[in-house]
Design a protein around this motif. Structure first.
Motif, PDB file in Angstrom:
ATOM      1  N   GLU A 199       0.863  -1.174   0.000  1.00 30.52           N
ATOM      2  CA  GLU A 199       0.000   0.000   0.000  1.00 30.52           C
ATOM      3  C   GLU A 199       0.901   1.225   0.000  1.00 30.52           C
ATOM      4  N   ARG A 203       1.162   5.436   0.498  1.00 34.34           N
ATOM      5  CA  ARG A 203       0.482   6.593   1.090  1.00 34.34           C
ATOM      6  C   ARG A 203       1.228   7.853   0.702  1.00 34.34           C
ATOM      7  N   THR A 217      -4.295   7.312  -0.424  1.00 33.00           N
ATOM      8  CA  THR A 217      -3.868   5.939  -0.203  1.00 33.00           C
ATOM      9  C   THR A 217      -4.039   5.197  -1.521  1.00 33.00           C
ATOM     10  N   LEU A 218      -2.987   4.538  -1.960  1.00 33.78           N
ATOM     11  CA  LEU A 218      -3.039   3.661  -3.122  1.00 33.78           C
ATOM     12  C   LEU A 218      -3.028   2.254  -2.552  1.00 33.78           C
ATOM     13  N   ARG A 219      -4.110   1.515  -2.773  1.00 28.41           N
ATOM     14  CA  ARG A 219      -4.319   0.263  -2.048  1.00 28.41           C
ATOM     15  C   ARG A 219      -4.924  -0.801  -2.949  1.00 28.41           C
ATOM     16  N   ARG A 220      -5.059  -1.991  -2.356  1.00 28.90           N
ATOM     17  CA  ARG A 220      -5.722  -3.105  -3.026  1.00 28.90           C
ATOM     18  C   ARG A 220      -7.191  -2.736  -3.282  1.00 28.90           C
ATOM     19  N   TRP A 221      -7.721  -3.266  -4.353  1.00 30.99           N
ATOM     20  CA  TRP A 221      -9.121  -3.019  -4.698  1.00 30.99           C
ATOM     21  C   TRP A 221     -10.049  -3.702  -3.707  1.00 30.99           C
ATOM     22  N   GLN A 222     -11.189  -3.071  -3.434  1.00 31.04           N
ATOM     23  CA  GLN A 222     -12.214  -3.607  -2.540  1.00 31.04           C
ATOM     24  C   GLN A 222     -13.527  -3.720  -3.312  1.00 31.04           C
ATOM     25  N   ASP A 266     -15.361  -0.638  -4.308  1.00 27.93           N
ATOM     26  CA  ASP A 266     -14.834   0.188  -5.401  1.00 27.93           C
ATOM     27  C   ASP A 266     -15.528  -0.104  -6.731  1.00 27.93           C
ATOM     28  N   GLN A 326      -5.978  -7.297 -10.015  1.00 25.44           N
ATOM     29  CA  GLN A 326      -5.559  -8.008  -8.802  1.00 25.44           C
ATOM     30  C   GLN A 326      -4.669  -9.201  -9.136  1.00 25.44           C
ATOM     31  N   TRP A 375      -3.236   0.264  -8.586  1.00 28.09           N
ATOM     32  CA  TRP A 375      -3.822   0.423  -7.264  1.00 28.09           C
ATOM     33  C   TRP A 375      -5.139   1.192  -7.362  1.00 28.09           C
ATOM     34  N   GLU A 423      -7.718   6.218  -3.068  1.00 27.52           N
ATOM     35  CA  GLU A 423      -8.751   6.835  -2.226  1.00 27.52           C
ATOM     36  C   GLU A 423      -8.172   8.045  -1.519  1.00 27.52           C
TER      37      GLU A 423
END
Length: 175
Positions: free
Chosen positions: A3, A5, A10-15, A18, A52, A63, A66
């Motif tokens: 991740e 920041r 925040t550049l993160r895993r997809w949820q 999303d 992913q 990523w 958010e």
């Protein structure tokens, strides 16, 4: 999947949460103006599954982005291998944000984080960025993050028919 920041993102895993906003972005003609046809919900869901998988296989990719203060999903940014058939090879940086996130400097901030990851973690010697010749907003981001363009590298995308999406520009930055 690491991740990233920044000060505001925040550049993160997809949820799963999303998927709806991502589908809305890809159905927005203004967001897709320099990308081609609008995408269906099924196509956007499939793109996230692909993102992913590629991330799990390579350790880098696209990523979800958010806003740190609110947790709002605003788009994507990341690194990807240049598609086969292009007149160059390498790893490219890219970003796509919802219209509500335009004009806040988020693309520049996310792109800088991706470059840092590419150079510091992946130890890439160079990172590229590509967009249509008419996409001046993305070209401005490329310039702001220190990338440069040699007009001799401009090219016609072999996957596009004649029209405004065919002519592309290539930007580069070395480690």
């Amino acid at each position: 999947m690491p991740e990233l920041r920044t000060e505001r993102l925040t550049l993160r895993r997809w949820q799963d949460s999303d998927l709806g906003p991502w589908a809305a972005m890809n159905a927005d003609p203004e967001v897709r103006e320099h990308l081609g046809a609008l995408l269906t919900r099924e196509q956007t869901d499939a793109s996230v599954a692909s993102f992913q998988t590629e991330f799990d296989e390579r350790g880098y990719g696209w990523w979800a982005v958010e806003v740190l203060a609110t947790g709002e999903f605003i788009g994507f940014a990341g690194l990807d291998r240049v598609d086969d058939g292009m007149p160059f090879t390498g790893v490219e940086a890219g970003w796509r944000l919802a219209r509500s996130a335009w004009g806040h400097g988020y693309a520049t901030e996310a792109a800088r984080a991706c470059l840092a990851f590419g150079f510091e973690t992946l130890e890439l010697p160079e990172i590229l960025a590509v967009t249509t010749a008419t996409n001046l907003r993305s070209q401005a981001v490329m310039s702001r993050i220190g990338m440069t363009r040699d007009p001799a590298d401009d090219f016609d995308d072999p996957n596009e028919l004649e029209g405004p999406l065919r002519r592309n520009v290539l930007y580069r930055i070395r480690a």
